[in-house]
Motif scaffolding. Structure first.
Motif, PDB file in Angstrom:
ATOM      1  N   GLY A  60       0.783  -1.229   0.000  1.00 45.69           N
ATOM      2  CA  GLY A  60       0.000   0.000   0.000  1.00 45.69           C
ATOM      3  C   GLY A  60       0.812   1.276   0.000  1.00 45.69           C
ATOM      4  O   GLY A  60       0.252   2.366  -0.037  1.00 45.69           O
ATOM      5  N   LYS A  61       2.129   1.170   0.021  1.00 53.88           N
ATOM      6  CA  LYS A  61       2.997   2.350  -0.060  1.00 53.88           C
ATOM      7  C   LYS A  61       3.395   2.567  -1.520  1.00 53.88           C
ATOM      8  O   LYS A  61       3.417   1.630  -2.322  1.00 53.88           O
ATOM      9  N   ILE A  62       3.733   3.804  -1.831  1.00 53.27           N
ATOM     10  CA  ILE A  62       4.192   4.108  -3.188  1.00 53.27           C
ATOM     11  C   ILE A  62       5.685   3.826  -3.256  1.00 53.27           C
ATOM     12  O   ILE A  62       6.461   4.341  -2.457  1.00 53.27           O
ATOM     13  N   LEU A  73       6.721   4.225 -10.809  1.00 51.04           N
ATOM     14  CA  LEU A  73       6.253   4.802  -9.555  1.00 51.04           C
ATOM     15  C   LEU A  73       4.843   4.254  -9.354  1.00 51.04           C
ATOM     16  O   LEU A  73       3.918   4.648 -10.056  1.00 51.04           O
ATOM     17  N   LYS A  74       4.681   3.285  -8.429  1.00 47.97           N
ATOM     18  CA  LYS A  74       3.399   2.581  -8.248  1.00 47.97           C
ATOM     19  C   LYS A  74       3.226   2.147  -6.799  1.00 47.97           C
ATOM     20  O   LYS A  74       4.187   1.994  -6.057  1.00 47.97           O
ATOM     21  N   TYR A  75       1.959   1.881  -6.442  1.00 45.07           N
ATOM     22  CA  TYR A  75       1.689   1.158  -5.206  1.00 45.07           C
ATOM     23  C   TYR A  75       2.106  -0.283  -5.455  1.00 45.07           C
ATOM     24  O   TYR A  75       1.844  -0.829  -6.524  1.00 45.07           O
ATOM     25  N   LEU A  76       2.764  -0.904  -4.478  1.00 42.64           N
ATOM     26  CA  LEU A  76       3.100  -2.320  -4.601  1.00 42.64           C
ATOM     27  C   LEU A  76       2.395  -3.108  -3.507  1.00 42.64           C
ATOM     28  O   LEU A  76       2.273  -2.649  -2.367  1.00 42.64           O
ATOM     29  N   VAL A  86       0.224  -1.174  -8.860  1.00 41.25           N
ATOM     30  CA  VAL A  86      -1.076  -0.538  -9.073  1.00 41.25           C
ATOM     31  C   VAL A  86      -0.911   0.973  -9.210  1.00 41.25           C
ATOM     32  O   VAL A  86      -0.253   1.615  -8.392  1.00 41.25           O
ATOM     33  N   SER A  87      -1.544   1.521 -10.228  1.00 34.59           N
ATOM     34  CA  SER A  87      -1.579   2.970 -10.436  1.00 34.59           C
ATOM     35  C   SER A  87      -2.722   3.569  -9.648  1.00 34.59           C
ATOM     36  O   SER A  87      -3.741   2.920  -9.420  1.00 34.59           O
ATOM     37  N   LYS A  88      -2.590   4.816  -9.243  1.00 34.40           N
ATOM     38  CA  LYS A  88      -3.689   5.534  -8.588  1.00 34.40           C
ATOM     39  C   LYS A  88      -4.755   5.901  -9.620  1.00 34.40           C
ATOM     40  O   LYS A  88      -5.941   5.832  -9.347  1.00 34.40           O
ATOM     41  N   GLY A 111      13.286   2.397  -3.770  1.00 39.01           N
ATOM     42  CA  GLY A 111      12.920   2.860  -2.439  1.00 39.01           C
ATOM     43  C   GLY A 111      11.445   3.192  -2.329  1.00 39.01           C
ATOM     44  O   GLY A 111      10.669   2.914  -3.250  1.00 39.01           O
ATOM     45  N   VAL A 112      11.077   3.799  -1.203  1.00 37.63           N
ATOM     46  CA  VAL A 112       9.689   4.151  -0.900  1.00 37.63           C
ATOM     47  C   VAL A 112       9.566   5.670  -0.895  1.00 37.63           C
ATOM     48  O   VAL A 112      10.428   6.373  -0.373  1.00 37.63           O
TER      49      VAL A 112
END
Length: 120
Positions: A60-62, A73-76, A86-88, A111-112
Protein backbone atom coordinates in the motif's frame (compact mmCIF):
# COMPACT_ATOMS: atom_id res chain seq x y z
CA UNK A 1 25.73 8.47 -12.02
CA UNK A 2 23.65 11.24 -13.53
CA UNK A 3 23.28 11.43 -17.33
CA UNK A 4 24.54 14.63 -18.95
CA UNK A 5 21.04 15.72 -19.97
CA UNK A 6 19.63 15.46 -16.43
CA UNK A 7 19.22 18.54 -14.26
CA UNK A 8 20.40 18.23 -10.70
CA UNK A 9 18.58 20.35 -8.14
CA UNK A 10 18.84 20.56 -4.39
CA UNK A 11 15.63 20.17 -2.40
CA UNK A 12 15.72 21.73 1.07
CA UNK A 13 14.65 19.36 3.85
CA UNK A 14 14.69 20.12 7.57
CA UNK A 15 17.05 17.92 9.58
CA UNK A 16 14.35 17.67 12.26
CA UNK A 17 11.94 16.18 9.67
CA UNK A 18 14.56 13.60 8.69
CA UNK A 19 15.15 12.71 12.33
CA UNK A 20 11.41 12.54 13.14
CA UNK A 21 10.87 10.18 10.20
CA UNK A 22 13.94 8.03 10.79
CA UNK A 23 15.52 8.94 7.47
CA UNK A 24 19.26 9.16 6.89
CA UNK A 25 19.98 12.19 4.69
CA UNK A 26 22.42 10.12 2.62
CA UNK A 27 19.63 7.72 1.64
CA UNK A 28 17.25 10.45 0.47
CA UNK A 29 16.90 11.35 -3.20
CA UNK A 30 14.44 13.43 -5.18
CA UNK A 31 12.78 12.67 -8.49
CA UNK A 32 10.40 14.63 -10.70
CA UNK A 33 7.17 12.77 -11.54
CA UNK A 34 6.76 12.16 -15.26
CA UNK A 35 3.30 11.07 -16.39
CA UNK A 36 -0.17 10.80 -14.91
CA UNK A 37 -0.46 7.18 -13.77
CA UNK A 38 -0.50 8.29 -10.12
CA UNK A 39 -2.84 11.29 -10.65
CA UNK A 40 -5.04 12.24 -7.73
CA UNK A 41 -2.07 11.36 -5.51
CA UNK A 42 0.90 12.65 -7.48
CA UNK A 43 0.78 14.90 -10.53
CA UNK A 44 3.06 15.24 -13.50
CA UNK A 45 5.85 17.62 -12.47
CA UNK A 46 5.59 16.99 -8.71
CA UNK A 47 8.84 16.30 -6.87
CA UNK A 48 8.95 13.18 -4.72
CA UNK A 49 11.42 12.29 -1.98
CA UNK A 50 12.51 8.65 -1.91
CA UNK A 51 14.10 6.83 1.01
CA UNK A 52 16.49 4.43 -0.70
CA UNK A 53 17.15 2.58 2.58
CA UNK A 54 13.60 1.23 2.48
CA UNK A 55 14.14 -1.72 0.20
CA UNK A 56 11.43 -4.03 1.51
CA UNK A 57 7.98 -4.04 -0.04
CA UNK A 58 5.47 -2.20 2.17
CA UNK A 59 1.96 -3.09 1.00
CA UNK A 60 0.00 0.00 0.00
CA UNK A 61 3.00 2.35 -0.06
CA UNK A 62 4.19 4.11 -3.19
CA UNK A 63 7.45 2.58 -4.40
CA UNK A 64 9.96 3.56 -7.04
CA UNK A 65 11.38 0.59 -8.92
CA UNK A 66 13.00 -0.50 -12.14
CA UNK A 67 11.49 -3.30 -14.22
CA UNK A 68 13.68 -4.22 -17.17
CA UNK A 69 15.01 -0.86 -18.27
CA UNK A 70 12.00 1.23 -17.25
CA UNK A 71 11.50 3.27 -14.07
CA UNK A 72 8.10 3.03 -12.34
CA UNK A 73 6.25 4.80 -9.55
CA UNK A 74 3.40 2.58 -8.25
CA UNK A 75 1.69 1.16 -5.21
CA UNK A 76 3.10 -2.32 -4.60
CA UNK A 77 1.29 -5.24 -2.96
CA UNK A 78 2.77 -8.65 -2.17
CA UNK A 79 1.03 -11.77 -3.39
CA UNK A 80 1.93 -15.41 -2.89
CA UNK A 81 4.42 -15.62 -5.77
CA UNK A 82 4.21 -12.17 -7.29
CA UNK A 83 3.92 -8.43 -6.75
CA UNK A 84 1.04 -6.30 -7.96
CA UNK A 85 1.95 -2.83 -9.26
CA UNK A 86 -1.08 -0.54 -9.07
CA UNK A 87 -1.58 2.97 -10.44
CA UNK A 88 -3.69 5.53 -8.59
CA UNK A 89 -5.20 6.67 -11.89
CA UNK A 90 -7.74 3.92 -12.81
CA UNK A 91 -7.19 4.47 -16.54
CA UNK A 92 -3.65 3.08 -16.12
CA UNK A 93 -4.63 -0.15 -14.36
CA UNK A 94 -2.19 -2.57 -12.79
CA UNK A 95 0.32 -5.25 -13.74
CA UNK A 96 2.04 -8.21 -12.12
CA UNK A 97 5.72 -8.65 -11.39
CA UNK A 98 6.56 -12.34 -11.28
CA UNK A 99 8.78 -14.16 -8.82
CA UNK A 100 11.11 -14.96 -11.73
CA UNK A 101 11.47 -11.25 -12.58
CA UNK A 102 12.43 -10.54 -8.98
CA UNK A 103 14.86 -13.49 -8.78
CA UNK A 104 16.59 -12.67 -12.09
CA UNK A 105 17.07 -9.05 -10.98
CA UNK A 106 14.82 -7.79 -13.79
CA UNK A 107 12.97 -6.04 -10.93
CA UNK A 108 14.96 -3.70 -8.67
CA UNK A 109 13.43 -1.69 -5.85
CA UNK A 110 14.85 1.84 -5.54
CA UNK A 111 12.92 2.86 -2.44
CA UNK A 112 9.69 4.15 -0.90
CA UNK A 113 8.20 7.60 -1.47
CA UNK A 114 8.25 9.48 1.85
CA UNK A 115 7.09 12.94 0.71
CA UNK A 116 5.92 14.88 -2.31
CA UNK A 117 5.95 18.53 -3.29
CA UNK A 118 3.97 20.38 -5.90
CA UNK A 119 5.72 23.34 -7.46
CA UNK A 120 3.18 25.85 -8.74
Amino acid sequence: MIPDDETVELVPVRKSWLKDNGINEKSLCALRVDGESMERELRHGDTILIDTNRTNISDGKIHVFVLGDELFLKYLYRGKDELRAVSKNPSHGEFTITKQEVETKRFRLIGVVVASMNWL
